[in-house]
Design a protein around this motif. Structure first.
Motif, PDB file in Angstrom:
ATOM      1  N   PRO A 144      39.609  85.214  27.460  1.00 15.91           N
ATOM      2  CA  PRO A 144      39.130  86.535  27.897  1.00 15.91           C
ATOM      3  C   PRO A 144      38.009  86.453  28.915  1.00 15.91           C
ATOM      4  N   VAL A 145      37.042  85.574  28.681  1.00 16.22           N
ATOM      5  CA  VAL A 145      35.928  85.455  29.624  1.00 16.22           C
ATOM      6  C   VAL A 145      36.462  85.070  30.984  1.00 16.22           C
ATOM      7  N   ILE A 146      37.400  84.145  30.963  1.00 15.12           N
ATOM      8  CA  ILE A 146      37.870  83.614  32.230  1.00 15.12           C
ATOM      9  C   ILE A 146      38.681  84.650  32.983  1.00 15.12           C
ATOM     10  N   GLU A 147      39.432  85.434  32.231  1.00 15.80           N
ATOM     11  CA  GLU A 147      40.172  86.497  32.901  1.00 15.80           C
ATOM     12  C   GLU A 147      39.223  87.503  33.523  1.00 15.80           C
ATOM     13  N   SER A 148      38.154  87.844  32.783  1.00 13.70           N
ATOM     14  CA  SER A 148      37.231  88.826  33.337  1.00 13.70           C
ATOM     15  C   SER A 148      36.546  88.258  34.568  1.00 13.70           C
ATOM     16  N   LEU A 149      36.260  86.958  34.556  1.00 15.97           N
ATOM     17  CA  LEU A 149      35.639  86.337  35.716  1.00 15.97           C
ATOM     18  C   LEU A 149      36.563  86.404  36.910  1.00 15.97           C
ATOM     19  N   GLN A 150      37.834  86.162  36.653  1.00 17.94           N
ATOM     20  CA  GLN A 150      38.789  86.226  37.752  1.00 17.94           C
ATOM     21  C   GLN A 150      38.854  87.621  38.323  1.00 17.94           C
TER      22      GLN A 150
END
Lengths: 104, 611, 510
Positions: C483-489
């Motif tokens: 989830p964090v990484i998706e939001s970062l993207q």
């Protein structure tokens, strides 16, 4: 009543003279006792100026401050002499050029 | 056969048990576990092979998804086709024989437990390598066998020279592996998958023959293959890797691991077909390597180093085969080479074992009557290595040379080079036989090899003799090649060349008809011999090119140059500190005076501003 | 509330361990062990029962746990703690390595053991706070809280050159932390100008419209603080000294988790708060990452001190984290998170090993070791395992991390990826050289040395299993971080440069 009886300038000149004497003493004497005495002279010079000014404008402030300076001077002497005793005990001298342990 | 996953797991589990025992396992049990697990795996492979030969169906097994990040979803999964079955059979079959042999060879070693742990780990990793259905799992096996090679070359860790050889083996192959890893990155970035079969299909549909991307990708994969298979220019580690126990050299540095590069190219041949320049480079690398190594083998004196150079040379033949598009011939040579080279190493190991760890062939001699089993097996192995007619090596090498001849363009050159290599192979392999087994004896063997050593020799000897009759189940995997009948002249030449080599070796080393000593002792002859003995001085070259500059760089940087910047900051603040602390004289009068002057200055400024 | 309690458990546990010394000198370590175990159990107990990976979506505010209490409302400062998958992974890693640290210092500390364990626990509390705080002021507070006990650990229980190392560590971290404080204040003031309300909350400051120049400088303030901690290439020089001089437990914590706070800070604060500026800065950051990878590896090879070698290998490995973060696509970011976890475990183990060697041989100089395999085969096997883990052997966690980073980076900057891949070769050089010098070669027959005992083997075994698990089935960690990484993207501005490249690459596949 009638305020200051002698010219203000004279008093201020005397105070300045006393202050300068004290300052010269502070800067030139090496004996701690004399340095303390010079400090007293300077304080008194300031006090004199206050008293004169208070008299000139008929305000009590000058005298109040004089009293303050008196008490400060007394306290300072008390602390100062205590230090002098300690210095005498530690360094066996009152020559302040000898007591320079704070040298960086 | 359902439990395909058992095949790699058996040796891996046994390795785990041996490691967990931390050397306290009795050696009988360690040997049983070590050899038995590989034997069981071989049995499973045999069952699998029987099933496969019956129905010819490709089997795919997925255990679990390794990781899933976006579109990157490599799985722990196996893909079993004919090529895999061939490789698995070689690995477990030859591997089992070598394990059996090891029991006797390593019996007196205090670390036999550790030995079998590493060997089993190796077999497991090698199986993963050939069974992998995607390149990442293949890479896992690839690095795993590299690690085991490192561990086993440096097995006798007390001698720093062994450690050095082990590190060299690992680091030189790692250079190739890194190229291969980059190849994987490129393939995934461009094609979106690392699964081998979809990858080949995607490459076929997206790329044209001769595009730059497939050329780059195959060149990077070739880097990995060259490193692992000890081909030019990354071949230097293999001769030194002989520091390990001899069965290790037989298993890892002759039969299986070093041929992983051949397997990789064969497995991804579809990519190489899209990149003709790389494929031609494969052929030329193979040719150069096989010649260079054959010349180097002529001058060696250490029995294992001769065999090491001959391994490099024979893998050169396999590369030549891959390069000219004869993938099946390359794999066939891989198989026969696994038989006869393992045989040669095991026989050499038996000699070394019986001769108090003597490695120098000129201190052997006359062993023909003293170690008959070893002699006959070594003779068969040498005959197969030299490709004398009707041995297994003959069939495979002949096929390679024929395919080279048929290649349009540079084909005849490659063929002629290969033929020269075959001549040299004949000379050096029979030089070995004549020097070691004939003539006067210099060292007496103190015992005969027991059955655990003899049985693998006999079995491998039979395979080396008759292996040429095997028909590998490779049809339908590689593009079919039509075999126009080559002229009989070509056939006769390739039959005759090894015999000529044998004759020359006889004249030089046994009959003493040719003045070999005079040849070697002449100045140019000596220079040439020393040059070949040092492996064309490639080691020195690399030392000067890479090793010493890296050492020098590390030495130059060792005390952290970046810290000089921070030390500069420290020096500046120290300097300022010293200057400023000089103001702190400790003299009361000085303080008072500066205070007065400061005050005067302040008041002056304030008055000036007020005015 | 449970997150606050977790931190309080650790803080109060420190006091308990400290005072326990009065009763018996062996008591503090048992107390510390108990406190960390309780904290770990408490954490697991307080997690919501829902599948964690689904619940966490930071932008939507769906955190696993979220707590906001008024603290200094006048300045918009709140006691705001929140946990998502990434924080969870890192907090669990922190507590586990805390156990390892306690185990590694079990019989090593004779001087004031109570205070030692207290500092250890307080460091853990600070690190947990850093991983959980979402109020920037609170974050800075914890940033300092973890620094001071660590300074004391090095300065009091360190080795021969401890005061130099401790001071260097403190000055580097403090000076860069000051820049971060400055940046935080600037950011809060910008928030005030925009909303008319002073707030230090992460959510209020996220997505603030900033003047590009101002954003650049503020971003740099954050970046420097985190880059020093990471450590990125030219700011790493405190690390070899601090690691070498710290007591074993200090090195374990320092390498295992304190370095990860830098990476976490970049991931949680620096990049999301300033996406445009970070995007502009990415080439520089990636350059620093590659430089760190190569430079650290070369210097690691040049060392003769076991701990210094491992310290430089950390510089090299953390370069991959920097690369992964700024390559800014899913693969590379996941790789960076994996590297944080895997490197935490593998390096902690190597430092524990180094500490055990120093405890037994009274030297860290590898020139005076050699052939230790003969005397201590279990130790040798552990060293072998973690050395090959650190050189990136497939099947172990570090490989997954490095491969993902390289895979992500290759889509963006193929040449940089090629240079970074050289790190695989150089890592092999120093790792194997370390093994050779310490464990192989001719043994000194007169040397008496105890092998690992059961306690040490247990700690090692836990870490080995962890690395194998991360290497063969890393999916749980990947899912937690997803989830964090998706939001970062999603934050990539306009998704026009880097992401577009990545999607181009993805598109060309289909």
């Amino acid at each position: 009543m009638g305020g200051l009886q002698i010219p203000m300038e004279h008093v201020l000149a005397l105070a300045g003279l006393l202050f300068s004497c004290g300052l010269m003493g502070l800067m030139l004497r090496r004996n701690i006792i004399f340095m303390l005495m010079s400090l007293e002279v300077m304080l008194n010079a300031a006090a004199l100026a206050f008293v004169a000014a208070g008299a000139k404008w008929g305000q009590a402030d000058g005298q109040i401050i004089f009293l303050l300076i008196l008490s400060v001077a007394a306290a300072e002497v008390a602390v100062g002499l205590g230090l002098v005793l300690q210095i005498q005990r530690r360094f066996r001298t009152l020559d302040m050029d000898q007591a320079r342990r704070l040298r960086g | 056969m359902a439990g395909i996953w058992l095949i790699p797991v058996l040796p891996l589990a046994s390795a785990l048990l041996l490691i967990l025992s931390t050397g306290r396992m009795p050696r009988q049990l360690a040997a049983l576990l070590g050899a038995g697990s590989v034997g069981l795996a071989a049995l499973c492979v045999a069952l699998l092979a029987r099933d496969f030969l019956a129905d010819g169906e490709v089997r795919q097994v997925t255990l679990w998804t390794w990781m899933a990040v976006g579109e990157f979803t490599p799985r722990i999964a196996f893909y079993i086709d004919g090529l895999t079955v061939v490789m698995m059979s070689v690995i477990t079959g030859v591997g089992f024989l070598i394990h059996l042999y090891s029991i006797e060879f390593m019996w007196d070693d205090e670390s036999i437990c550790r030995y079998f742990a590493y060997m089993n780990l190796f077999v497991g990793a090698m199986l993963l390598l050939v069974m992998a259905d995607n390149l990442l799992l293949l890479y896992l096996g690839w690095e795993g066998v590299g690690l085991c090679s490192y561990l086993l070359v440096g097995f006798w860790y007390r001698d720093p020279a062994n450690g050095r050889a082990a590190r060299k083996a690992f680091i030189v192959t790692r250079v190739g592996d890194t190229a291969m890893a980059l190849g994987l990155l490129l393939l995934f970035t461009e094609l979106g998958t690392l699964e081998i079969q979809p990858l080949l299909a995607a490459a076929d549909s997206q790329w044209q023959v001769g595009d730059s991307l497939p050329i780059l990708a195959t060149a990077l994969l070739l880097g990995g293959a060259v490193g692992k298979s000890a081909q030019l220019p990354l071949h230097t580690w293999l001769p030194d890797a002989m520091a390990g126990p001899t069965p290790v050299s037989a298993l890892i540095h002759a039969a299986t691991m070093v041929t992983a590069g051949v397997y990789l190219i064969a497995r991804t041949f579809g990519l190489f077909l899209l990149a003709p320049p790389t494929q031609e480079a494969v052929a030329w690398i193979g040719l150069c390597t096989l010649l260079l190594a054959a010349f180097a083998a002529l001058a060696q004196q250490d029995i294992k180093r001769i065999l090491a150079y001959s391994t490099i040379s024979q893998i050169g033949y396999m590369f030549l085969a891959l390069g000219v598009g004869a993938f099946a011939s390359g794999i066939f040579h891989l198989v026969t080479h696994a038989f006869f080279k393992a045989l040669l190493f095991l026989a050499a190991g038996a000699i070394i074992h019986c001769l108090h760890h003597e490695h120098n062939i000129f201190r052997m001699g006359g062993l023909r009557t003293r170690l008959p089993v070893v002699f006959w097996s070594f003779l068969i192995g040498s005959a197969a290595l030299a490709a004398l007619p009707f041995t297994s090596g003959f069939y495979s090498k002949d096929a390679i040379l024929l395919s080279a001849w048929e290649l349009p363009g540079s084909g005849p050159w490659l063929w002629a080079g290969g033929l020269l290599g075959a001549l040299l192979t004949g000379i050096y392999s029979f030089r070995l036989v004549f020097v070691v087994f004939f003539g006067p004896a210099h060292t007496e063997p103190d015992h005969q090899p027991g059955w655990k050593m003899a049985a693998p020799l006999v079995l491998l000897g039979a395979l080396s003799l008759l292996g040429g009759l095997l028909v590998l189940p490779l049809t339908g995997i590689f593009p079919p090649r039509d075999h126009p009948d080559a002229s009989h002249v070509i056939e006769y030449i390739s039959i005759g060349t090894p015999l000529l080599g044998l004759l020359l070796a006889y004249l030089l080393f046994l009959g003493r008809q040719l003045p070999v000593d005079a040849l070697v002792s002449s100045p140019s002859g000596r220079g040439l011999r020393d040059f070949w003995l040092a492996g064309w001085r490639v080691d020195q070259l690399y030392d000067a090119l890479w090793v010493r500059p890296y050492d020098a760089l590390a030495y130059w940087w060792r005390n952290e140059p970046v810290d000089r910047v921070y030390n500069g900051v420290v020096s500046i603040s120290q300097w300022a500190h010293n200057r400023l602390s000089a103001l702190q004289t400790g003299q009361l009068r000085w303080y008072a005076t500066t205070m007065v002057f400061g005050l005067v200055l302040l008041v002056a400024i304030m008055l000036r501003n007020a005015a | 509330m449970s997150m606050l309690v977790l931190i309080l458990i650790l803080l109060a546990g420190g006091l308990v361990a400290w005072q326990a010394e009065r009763l018996h000198p062996d008591l503090p370590r048992w107390a510390a062990l108990g406190v960390v175990v309780i904290a770990l159990l408490f954490l697991l107990y307080s997690l919501p029962a829902a599948p964690v990976s689904l619940a966490a979506d930071p932008l939507a505010g769906h955190w696993l746990l979220h707590l906001k209490l008024a603290w200094i409302p006048r300045f918009g400062i709140a006691l705001e703690l929140a946990m998502d998958g990434l924080s969870l992974v890192l907090v669990v890693l922190t507590l586990l390595l805390g156990l390892v640290a306690i185990a590694s210092s079990w019989s090593e500390i004779d001087f004031k053991p109570g205070l030692f364990q207290a500092n250890l626990l307080w460091t853990l509390a600070g690190v947990c706070g850093v991983f959980l705080a979402l109020d920037l002021f609170l974050f800075f507070l914890f940033w300092e809280v973890m620094l001071i006990p660590m300074y004391l650990l090095i300065a009091i229980w360190g080795h021969e050159n401890k005061s130099y190392a401790a001071m260097k560590f403190f000055i580097f971290t403090q000076a860069s932390g000051l820049l971060m404080l400055l940046a935080i204040v600037v950011l809060a003031w910008q928030g005030l100008a925009a909303d008319g309300r002073l707030s230090f909350s992460y959510f209020d400051l996220l997505g603030l419209e900033l003047d590009p120049r101002l954003a650049w400088w503020t971003m740099l303030g954050f970046f420097l603080a985190f880059a020093v901690k990471l450590p990125a290439f030219p700011f790493h020089t405190w690390l070899p000294d601090a690691h070498t001089q710290a007591p074993t437990a200090g090195s374990v914590l320092l390498a295992g988790i304190l370095l990860k706070t830098g990476a976490y800070g970049l991931l949680r604060f620096c990049i999301p708060l300033f996406p445009e500026a970070s995007m502009q800065f990415a080439p520089v950051a990636m350059g620093l990452g590659v430089a760190g990878v190569i430079y650290g590896a070369v210097l690691a090879f040049a060392q003769s001190d076991f701990k210094r070698l491992v310290a430089y290998s950390s510089v090299s490995h953390m370069g991959f984290v920097l690369l992964g973060l700024y390559a800014w696509n899913q693969l590379a970011l996941q790789g960076a998170v994996m590297q944080m976890v895997a490197h935490g475990v593998s390096t902690a183990a190597l430092f524990m090993l180094a500490g055990a060697l120093q405890h037994r041989l009274h030297t860290r100089d590898m020139g005076r070791m050699g052939g230790l395999w003969h005397q201590a085969p279990r130790m040798g096997a552990c060293a072998m395992f973690f050395a090959v883990a650190s050189l990136g052997l497939p099947g172990l966690g570090n490989f997954v991390a490095e491969f993902l980073v390289l895979l992500g980076l290759f889509a963006v900057q193929p040449w940089l990826a090629a240079v970074a891949a050289l790190g695989l070769v150089t890592a092999a050089i120093y790792s194997l050289w370390m093994l050779q010098q310490a464990f192989q070669g001719a043994p000194d027959e007169w040397r008496e040395m105890a092998d690992f005992d059961a306690r040490e083997m247990l700690a090692m075994a836990v870490m080995m299993v962890a690395l194998l698990w991360l290497g063969l089935y890393p999916q749980p960690v990947l899912d937690l971080a997803q989830p964090v990484i998706e939001s970062l993207q999603g934050l990539a501005p306009g998704a026009n440069t880097v992401l577009a490249l990545a999607t181009d690459a993805a598109g060309s596949r289909s």
